[in-house]
Scaffold this active site. Sequence first.
Site, mmCIF file in Angstrom:
data_model
loop_
_atom_site.group_PDB
_atom_site.id
_atom_site.type_symbol
_atom_site.label_atom_id
_atom_site.label_comp_id
_atom_site.label_asym_id
_atom_site.label_seq_id
_atom_site.Cartn_x
_atom_site.Cartn_y
_atom_site.Cartn_z
ATOM 1 C CG ASN A 1 -12.511 -0.499 3.743
ATOM 2 O OD1 ASN A 1 -12.745 -1.170 5.199
ATOM 3 N ND2 ASN A 1 -11.138 0.338 3.702
ATOM 4 C CG HIS B 1 -8.498 -3.033 -2.700
ATOM 5 N ND1 HIS B 1 -8.863 -2.313 -3.020
ATOM 6 C CD2 HIS B 1 -8.570 -2.283 -1.583
ATOM 7 C CE1 HIS B 1 -9.556 -1.127 -2.193
ATOM 8 N NE2 HIS B 1 -9.009 -1.172 -1.321
ATOM 9 C CG HIS C 1 -6.961 -3.074 2.849
ATOM 10 N ND1 HIS C 1 -6.443 -1.477 2.570
ATOM 11 C CD2 HIS C 1 -8.052 -2.585 2.400
ATOM 12 C CE1 HIS C 1 -6.643 -0.921 1.830
ATOM 13 N NE2 HIS C 1 -8.275 -1.562 1.911
ATOM 14 N N GLY D 1 -15.807 3.694 4.035
ATOM 15 C CA GLY D 1 -14.103 3.830 3.709
ATOM 16 C C GLY D 1 -13.597 3.227 2.268
ATOM 17 C CD GLN D 2 -15.517 -0.286 -2.553
ATOM 18 O OE1 GLN D 2 -15.736 0.030 -2.395
ATOM 19 N NE2 GLN D 2 -13.626 -0.949 -3.005
ATOM 20 C CG ASP E 1 -1.873 0.874 0.811
ATOM 21 O OD1 ASP E 1 -3.330 0.536 1.159
ATOM 22 O OD2 ASP E 1 -1.684 2.393 0.955
ATOM 23 C CB ILE E 2 0.971 4.438 -2.379
ATOM 24 C CG1 ILE E 2 1.999 5.119 -2.794
ATOM 25 C CG2 ILE E 2 -0.810 5.187 -2.330
ATOM 26 C CD1 ILE E 2 2.118 5.556 -4.095
HETATM 27 P P1 AMP Z 1 -9.310 1.395 0.072
HETATM 28 O O1 AMP Z 1 -10.307 2.137 1.376
HETATM 29 O O2 AMP Z 1 -10.350 0.146 1.103
HETATM 30 O O3 AMP Z 1 -10.704 1.698 -0.800
HETATM 31 O O4 AMP Z 1 -7.666 1.563 0.777
HETATM 32 C C1 AMP Z 1 -7.306 1.703 -0.850
HETATM 33 C C2 AMP Z 1 -5.922 1.833 -0.577
HETATM 34 O O5 AMP Z 1 -5.384 1.539 -1.485
HETATM 35 C C3 AMP Z 1 -5.350 2.704 0.271
HETATM 36 O O6 AMP Z 1 -4.853 2.358 1.431
HETATM 37 C C4 AMP Z 1 -4.146 3.244 -0.422
HETATM 38 O O7 AMP Z 1 -3.551 3.857 0.054
HETATM 39 C C5 AMP Z 1 -4.015 2.638 -1.594
HETATM 40 N N1 AMP Z 1 -3.614 2.998 -2.891
HETATM 41 C C6 AMP Z 1 -4.058 4.153 -3.781
HETATM 42 N N2 AMP Z 1 -3.320 4.310 -4.816
HETATM 43 C C7 AMP Z 1 -2.511 3.894 -4.977
HETATM 44 C C8 AMP Z 1 -1.332 3.229 -5.048
HETATM 45 N N3 AMP Z 1 -0.456 3.481 -6.698
HETATM 46 N N4 AMP Z 1 -0.374 2.167 -4.889
HETATM 47 C C9 AMP Z 1 -0.675 1.579 -4.418
HETATM 48 N N5 AMP Z 1 -1.322 1.857 -2.762
HETATM 49 C C10 AMP Z 1 -2.566 2.563 -2.959
#
Ligand code: AMP
Length: 111
Positions: A88, A101, A103, A94-95, A30-31
């Site tokens: 999420n 995906h 986590h 919180g999505q 995760d970024i």
């Molecule tokens: P969610 O809130 O469950 O939709 O999670 C989305 C996740 O994607 C968040 O934890 C972000 O930090 C992560 N995210 C968004 N863009 C990127 C990216 N380019 N590379 C890796 N993780 C990302």
Amino acid sequence: MKDCIFCKIIAGEIPCKKVYEDEFCLAFHDINPRSPIHILVVPKIHLEAAHHIGDYPDKNTANHLFSAVGNIVKEQNLIEKGYRLVINNGKGAGQEVFHLHIHIMSGFGGK
Ligand code: AMP
């Protein structure tokens, strides 16, 4: 899918820190990690959220995803540490990225 950041990562158009890949899934760090180890497991097909899994013709999607989780937690030595799985679904939960995906969060240091 056009304009989906995870589809672009899967297509190699946006870089990621890859942890695992198989025919069905890609996993990367995760970024913006919210735990010491924070990995996202993403199906290669574009599904918005968990409630679309059953609509997809391949009835093994959930199995593929959780099998990948199993491979990743073994490879990354997370079984002894313990790990949380979070999905999420919907803005209200919180999505932020509307490509399903899981986590994988670990390294909390608890017992
Ligand atoms: P969610 O809130 O469950 O939709 O999670 C989305 C996740 O994607 C968040 O934890 C972000 O930090 C992560 N995210 C968004 N863009 C990127 C990216 N380019 N590379 C890796 N993780 C990302």
